[in-house]
Write an enzyme that holds these catalytic residues in place. Structure first.
Site: not given
Ligand code: GRF
Length: 208
Positions: A114, A98, A112, A96, A147, A19, A179, A17
């Site tokens: 990534h 979706l 999202n 997951r 999707e 992010n 990020e 968590g």
């Molecule tokens: C991040 O690298 C994000 O880009 C990816 O999963 C990771 C999640 O990290 N989708 P966190 O749980 O936010 O620390």
């Protein structure tokens, strides 16, 4: 100071968590246009749940194993999102896939983060794959959720140079810092209405 009410956001996580934490930290600023009203995890032991609760944010676990089918699990997640009043859904390490029904219910309102410069390296193990491909530049992307996995229109990206001697872990750490910078920026753009997803599936900036 902005007088506009902040747009309510639900964040979906599965683990650490960090992010989510970056979104919460940004949302505490008076002028940030969104507030995190709910955190939902499919994993009861996700570290992010306690972190969110520490800020007084409602944080609930909705484990897949409590439901007989994917459809029933998704219905429970949808019920929790909608009960929270969230208008934007931010996926932050939600592991997951979706269904189309879920995605289409929130299309244009679900984003999202990534860990690659999409469209390069959708899916998992992005840092390993960027290194194996000999890339000199890697990075991260915030995109609308559609999707197709990691295929939605791009909202924001930040490049990260690959240094000599990088391992997947050292690279992942620098990408994660990026990020944490771009996710709040992208969420703010969406909450302010500066970007939207068009019916033909493009990201359109206001004025463009
Ligand atoms: C991040 O690298 C994000 O880009 C990816 O999963 C990771 C999640 O990290 N989708 P966190 O749980 O936010 O620390």
């Amino acid at each position: 100071m902005s007088d506009k009410p902040k747009v309510p956001v639900a964040v979906l996580i599965s683990g650490r968590g960090s992010n989510m934490g970056a979104l919460i930290a940004a949302s505490l600023h008076r002028d940030f246009p969104a507030k995190i009203v709910s955190v939902i995890s499919d994993k009861p032991n996700a570290k992010g749940l306690d972190h969110a609760r520490g800020f007084g944010i409602e944080a609930v676990a909705i484990p897949r194993t409590d439901y007989a089918s994917k459809a029933e699990h998704e219905a429970a997640v949808i019920a929790a999102i909608d009960a929270s009043g969230a208008k934007i859904i931010a996926l932050a390490g939600y592991m997951r896939l979706l269904s189309g029904d879920f995605v289409n219910r929130y299309v244009g309102r679900m984003i999202n983060i990534h860990p690659s410069l999409l469209p390069a390296f959708p899916g998992l193990a992005t840092h390993e794959r960027a290194l194996a491909a000999g890339c000199r530049v890697h990075g991260c992307t915030v995109h609308f959720v559609t999707e197709g996995m990691d295929e939605g229109p791009i909202i924001e990206q930040e490049p990260v140079r690959i240094e000599r001697g990088d391992t997947p872990d050292t690279l992942a750490a620098r990408v994660l810092e990026a990020e944490h910078r771009i996710y709040p920026v992208a969420l703010a753009m969406l909450a302010r209405g500066e970007i939207r997803m068009t019916s033909d599936g493009r990201a359109q900036y206001s004025g463009s």
